[in-house]
Enzyme design. Structure first.
Site, PDB file in Angstrom:
ATOM      1  CG  ASP A  50      61.737  24.853   6.206  1.00 53.47           C
ATOM      2  OD1 ASP A  50      62.579  26.103   5.840  1.00 53.47           O
ATOM      3  OD2 ASP A  50      61.081  24.509   5.694  1.00 53.47           O
ATOM      4  CB  SER A  51      67.394  26.761   5.063  1.00 55.61           C
ATOM      5  OG  SER A  51      67.691  27.254   6.545  1.00 55.61           O
ATOM      6  CE  LYS A 119      61.251  31.058   9.391  1.00 56.57           C
ATOM      7  NZ  LYS A 119      60.740  30.223   8.131  1.00 56.57           N
ATOM      8  CD  GLU A 121      57.754  28.263   4.219  1.00 57.96           C
ATOM      9  OE1 GLU A 121      57.186  28.150   2.989  1.00 57.96           O
ATOM     10  OE2 GLU A 121      59.171  28.090   4.307  1.00 57.96           O
ATOM     11  CD  GLU A 187      62.942  33.250   1.341  1.00 57.76           C
ATOM     12  OE1 GLU A 187      62.624  32.941   2.669  1.00 57.76           O
ATOM     13  OE2 GLU A 187      63.736  32.662   0.796  1.00 57.76           O
TER      14      GLU A 187
HETATM   15  O1  KIV Z   1      64.627  27.937   6.609  1.00 61.79           O
HETATM   16  C1  KIV Z   1      65.078  29.120   6.701  1.00 61.79           C
HETATM   17  O2  KIV Z   1      66.333  29.209   6.843  1.00 61.79           O
HETATM   18  C2  KIV Z   1      64.362  30.388   6.679  1.00 61.79           C
HETATM   19  C3  KIV Z   1      65.233  31.526   6.638  1.00 61.79           C
HETATM   20  C4  KIV Z   1      66.004  31.829   5.638  1.00 61.79           C
HETATM   21  C5  KIV Z   1      63.972  32.892   6.788  1.00 61.79           C
HETATM   22  O3  KIV Z   1      63.022  30.193   6.553  1.00 61.79           O
END
Ligand code: KIV
Length: 275
Positions: A50-51, A119, A121, A187
């Site tokens: 989600d980055s 994924k 969190e 992280e």
């Molecule tokens: O959103 C993302 O890119 C991430 C990674 C940096 C682990 O969660």
């Protein structure tokens, strides 16, 4: 091609789990088809993180990212890859209410993108959700330490797990593993803690700002390619300066257009002939 990886089929969550303590797992984020094509042969995991909210869409944090955005980019990365395990982030607000909400979101992501895993969190407070998803056929990568969706709680993108706070991060990783996650992102945690956790739990740790003691590494691809300007985290090694190259290329194009040097004789069509 990455170590231990058969080229004929996509890697699966059990393949990644089996790498615990073995050859380091290579993971990068990807958000588009062309970047997925470049990264896929070299990576074990492609993460549609989600980055992308910050990197691709210019948002101030990941909080504005929607499930629809994740699915759109997930489909693009799926089309550009055939080897790496495709993992897609569940965005903020799409899973925290409880296991049922998480299942609905994760099932949509899996059905509409062809991803092999999601994924999310959280560790201890996500244990029930992780177990619920895994029991229903959805492999889960957990993410502990600095969890960017909680940036407002942390008061910034700060190192997590120093001094007495180490117990919290350690318990998050342990509980995520016990709940059935097949791997966990660590992280921005201190090296010593990353080593302790990696030795302690039975699933691979994928580090970002968490040292080479982890079982694998992940970076945001735009960071390591020098494409995402204005953000230089200490834990990123810049393997290229593509932003500078692109800037020079665009400047040269603009100069050529203004001087009528482009298009040139090779770029035009005659009244007759090919094209
Ligand atoms: O959103 C993302 O890119 C991430 C990674 C940096 C682990 O969660």
């Amino acid at each position: 091609m990455s170590a231990n990886a058969p080229s004929s089929r996509r890697l699966s969550p059990p393949d990644i789990l089996a790498r615990k303590g073995g050859a380091p797992i290579v993971c990068l984020t990807a958000y588009t088809t062309p970047i997925a094509r470049i990264a896929d042969p070299h990576c074990d995991i492609l993460l549609v993180g989600d980055s992308l909210g910050m990197v691709v869409h210019g948002l101030p944090s990941t909080l504005g990212v929607t499930l629809e955005m994740m699915i759109l980019h997930g489909r693009a990365v799926q089309r550009g890859s055939s080897h790496a395990l495709l993992v897609i982030d569940l965005p903020f607000g799409s899973y925290e209410e409880g296991p049922e909400q998480a299942f609905r979101s994760a099932a949509r992501v899996m059905q509409e993108t062809g991803a092999g895993a999601v994924k999310l969190e959280g560790g201890q407070h996500m244990a029930e959700t992780i177990a619920f998803l895994v029991a229903r056929g959805i492999p889960v990568m957990a993410h502990v330490g600095l969890t960017p969706q909680a940036v407002n709680v942390f008061g910034g993108y700060k190192v997590q797990g120093r001094a007495a706070d180490a117990a919290r991060v350690r318990a998050d990783a342990r509980v995520a593993a016990q709940a059935g996650a097949f791997s966990v992102v660590l992280e921005k945690v201190p090296e010593r803690l990353a080593r302790e956790i990696s030795e302690d739990i039975a699933i691979p740790t994928i580090g970002i700002g968490a040292s080479a003691a982890c079982d694998g590494q992940v970076l945001v691809i735009d960071d390591m390619l020098g494409l995402f300007a204005g953000f230089h985290p200490k834990f990123v090694r810049r393997y290229a300066e593509l932003g500078q190259l692109a800037d020079a290329a665009v400047a040269a194009y603009a100069e050529d257009v203004r001087a009528r040097r482009f298009p040139g004789p090779d770029h035009v069509f005659a009244d007759d002939g090919p094209g």
